[in-house]
Write a protein that holds these residues in place. Structure first.
Motif, PDB file in Angstrom:
ATOM      1  N   TRP A  51       4.483   9.695  -9.863  1.00  0.00           N
ATOM      2  CA  TRP A  51       5.877   9.763 -10.325  1.00  0.00           C
ATOM      3  C   TRP A  51       6.194   8.616 -11.274  1.00  0.00           C
ATOM      4  O   TRP A  51       6.856   8.809 -12.308  1.00  0.00           O
ATOM      5  CB  TRP A  51       6.816   9.709  -9.119  1.00  0.00           C
ATOM      6  N   ALA A  52       5.739   7.400 -10.951  1.00  0.00           N
ATOM      7  CA  ALA A  52       6.161   6.205 -11.688  1.00  0.00           C
ATOM      8  C   ALA A  52       5.503   6.068 -13.053  1.00  0.00           C
ATOM      9  O   ALA A  52       6.151   5.662 -14.031  1.00  0.00           O
ATOM     10  CB  ALA A  52       5.875   4.958 -10.849  1.00  0.00           C
ATOM     11  N   LEU A  53       4.216   6.366 -13.157  1.00  0.00           N
ATOM     12  CA  LEU A  53       3.473   6.051 -14.379  1.00  0.00           C
ATOM     13  C   LEU A  53       4.078   6.636 -15.659  1.00  0.00           C
ATOM     14  O   LEU A  53       4.253   5.906 -16.647  1.00  0.00           O
ATOM     15  CB  LEU A  53       2.012   6.476 -14.225  1.00  0.00           C
ATOM     16  N   PRO A  54       4.413   7.919 -15.701  1.00  0.00           N
ATOM     17  CA  PRO A  54       4.976   8.437 -16.965  1.00  0.00           C
ATOM     18  C   PRO A  54       6.348   7.861 -17.292  1.00  0.00           C
ATOM     19  O   PRO A  54       6.753   7.840 -18.458  1.00  0.00           O
ATOM     20  CB  PRO A  54       5.046   9.953 -16.727  1.00  0.00           C
TER      21      PRO A  54
ATOM     22  N   PRO B  89       9.346  -0.414  -9.003  1.00  0.00           N
ATOM     23  CA  PRO B  89       9.371   1.052  -9.161  1.00  0.00           C
ATOM     24  C   PRO B  89       8.520   1.763  -8.112  1.00  0.00           C
ATOM     25  O   PRO B  89       8.930   2.799  -7.571  1.00  0.00           O
ATOM     26  CB  PRO B  89       8.813   1.262 -10.570  1.00  0.00           C
ATOM     27  N   LEU B  90       7.350   1.212  -7.805  1.00  0.00           N
ATOM     28  CA  LEU B  90       6.484   1.816  -6.792  1.00  0.00           C
ATOM     29  C   LEU B  90       7.074   1.654  -5.401  1.00  0.00           C
ATOM     30  O   LEU B  90       6.984   2.566  -4.563  1.00  0.00           O
ATOM     31  CB  LEU B  90       5.095   1.178  -6.865  1.00  0.00           C
ATOM     32  N   TYR B  91       7.673   0.503  -5.140  1.00  0.00           N
ATOM     33  CA  TYR B  91       8.312   0.224  -3.848  1.00  0.00           C
ATOM     34  C   TYR B  91       9.470   1.187  -3.611  1.00  0.00           C
ATOM     35  O   TYR B  91       9.567   1.813  -2.546  1.00  0.00           O
ATOM     36  CB  TYR B  91       8.788  -1.226  -3.866  1.00  0.00           C
TER      37      TYR B  91
ATOM     38  N   LYS C 259       9.600   4.232  -0.827  1.00  0.00           N
ATOM     39  CA  LYS C 259      10.618   4.219   0.217  1.00  0.00           C
ATOM     40  C   LYS C 259      11.380   5.533   0.265  1.00  0.00           C
ATOM     41  O   LYS C 259      11.787   5.990   1.333  1.00  0.00           O
ATOM     42  CB  LYS C 259      11.593   3.054  -0.022  1.00  0.00           C
ATOM     43  N   ALA C 260      11.567   6.146  -0.909  1.00  0.00           N
ATOM     44  CA  ALA C 260      12.275   7.417  -0.954  1.00  0.00           C
ATOM     45  C   ALA C 260      11.460   8.549  -0.356  1.00  0.00           C
ATOM     46  O   ALA C 260      12.012   9.474   0.255  1.00  0.00           O
ATOM     47  CB  ALA C 260      12.633   7.754  -2.404  1.00  0.00           C
TER      48      ALA C 260
ATOM     49  N   ALA D 245       0.878  -1.173   0.000  1.00  0.00           N
ATOM     50  CA  ALA D 245       0.000   0.000   0.000  1.00  0.00           C
ATOM     51  C   ALA D 245       0.912   1.218   0.000  1.00  0.00           C
ATOM     52  O   ALA D 245       1.912   1.244   0.715  1.00  0.00           O
ATOM     53  CB  ALA D 245      -0.910   0.011   1.220  1.00  0.00           C
ATOM     54  N   PHE D 246       0.587   2.224  -0.804  1.00  0.00           N
ATOM     55  CA  PHE D 246       1.494   3.356  -0.963  1.00  0.00           C
ATOM     56  C   PHE D 246       0.700   4.612  -1.263  1.00  0.00           C
ATOM     57  O   PHE D 246      -0.451   4.571  -1.704  1.00  0.00           O
ATOM     58  CB  PHE D 246       2.496   3.089  -2.094  1.00  0.00           C
TER      59      PHE D 246
END
Length: 341
Positions: free
Chosen positions: A170-173, A191-193, A197-198, A162-163
């Motif tokens: 940020w990740a999708l494009p 990529p989502l993980y 985390k960042a 869950a995020f």
């Protein structure tokens, strides 16, 4: 705070109703459910339409015109998610009734950007198989930007994540032209993980909050880590393969940073730069380790271990080194065993 569940489906009519029912039984209902269907040819779409009419929350159904594959199917669903916290859902599992409420509370308490929980592995009839996956021996919270995986001992499977929506934005494009080589290794999860985390702290929950159904036709491979016994007998070929994986990890972090996409984020870029650096260092250490295990002369093997230790190769794993457990294993294995392939 709005919660969105994003589900990807493909010819899942056999098990799908049980997972959909488990969403309705949540003690904290989702505010939105988005389902992206990858052009199913069975009764999946009819099951989804019936669910959308009876669900006590908003349901958005998206039907692909052609097969996208499970990674892009999930990414397609994420485009429609408008919740503050996003949960990923497979089509064939069953969520325990307190999953959403437990994860939301844990994330709010820790001001976390990411949560990862354990699940109970079951067979096709939901009979327990006696193990948990992902492996999370203890609950813990890791600080923002932490490059390790805390207590997580296996791949962070998507349905246990869950995020915050910021990570998806940020990740999708950046994943529109996702190379197949990277998709194979990292899926939609990593990529989502990494981005999550960042952006903030990560909560790892040892409590199993879902039933992870393994029926032989799962899209994911499960990705169980080696057992302690298996780890003790790993040899040169294993370490060469680990080195290869770490190099691909470094290459992927670099590729993500190089994408010219909207919504840049300094924290994520800094995280990826550090991930690239430590993955390269770990790859080099693993390559050196593989060479040691191929060396037939025990004295030269011991000298190699000492040289690697002197150079910091057995230091902290969070800095790209192998860790002290690897030093103990290498000394014992290389001095007491013949050369192994």
């Amino acid at each position: 705070m709005r919660l969105t569940v994003v589900m990807a489906t493909y010819n899942g009519a056999r098990y799908l109703p049980e997972q959909l029912d488990s969403l309705v039984r949540q003690t904290r209902l989702p505010d939105q459910v988005v389902v992206s269907d990858d052009h199913s040819t069975d009764a999946t779409w009819e099951v989804l339409e019936a669910f959308a009419h009876r669900a006590p929350f908003a349901v958005r159904l998206v039907r692909n015109t052609g097969d996208k594959g499970y990674v892009h199917n999930f990414l397609n669903g994420l485009k429609e998610a408008d919740g503050d916290i996003i949960f990923l859902s497979d089509q064939d599992d069953v969520w325990l009734k307190d999953k959403l409420s437990t994860v939301q509370a844990a994330m709010e308490d820790a001001h976390a950007s990411l949560a990862v929980h354990a699940a109970r592995v079951v067979d096709q009839d939901l009979n327990p198989l006696g193990r948990l996956l992902p492996r999370i021996p203890r609950s813990a919270t890791a600080p923002a930007g932490d490059l390790g995986d805390g207590p997580l001992k296996s791949f962070p499977l998507g349905f246990c994540l869950a995020f915050r929506r910021t990570a998806a934005v940020w990740a999708l494009p950046r994943l529109q032209d996702y190379p197949e080589t990277f998709r194979f290794y990292f899926g939609h999860e990593i990529p989502l993980y990494w981005a999550s985390k960042a952006l903030g702290p990560t909560v790892y929950l040892a409590q199993p909050l879902a039933l992870y159904r393994r029926h032989g036709m799962n899209a994911s491979r499960g990705m169980e880590p080696p057992s302690a016994t298996q780890a003790l007998i790993q040899g040169a070929d294993d370490y060469a393969q680990f080195a290869h994986h770490q190099q691909i990890r470094a290459d992927f972090a670099a590729w993500l940073r190089q994408q010219n996409a909207p919504n840049p984020h300094e924290r994520i870029d800094a995280f990826l730069e550090s991930m690239e650096r430590i993955s390269k260092a770990r790859s080099e250490s693993m390559e050196y380790r593989a060479a040691l295990y191929r060396e037939p002369n025990r004295l030269r093997r011991l000298q190699g271990v000492l040289r690697l230790a002197w150079q910091g190769g057995y230091g902290s794993r969070s800095r790209g080194a192998l860790g002290l457990k690897s030093l103990a294993k290498d000394v014992a294995s290389l001095m007491n065993s013949p050369r192994r392939p």
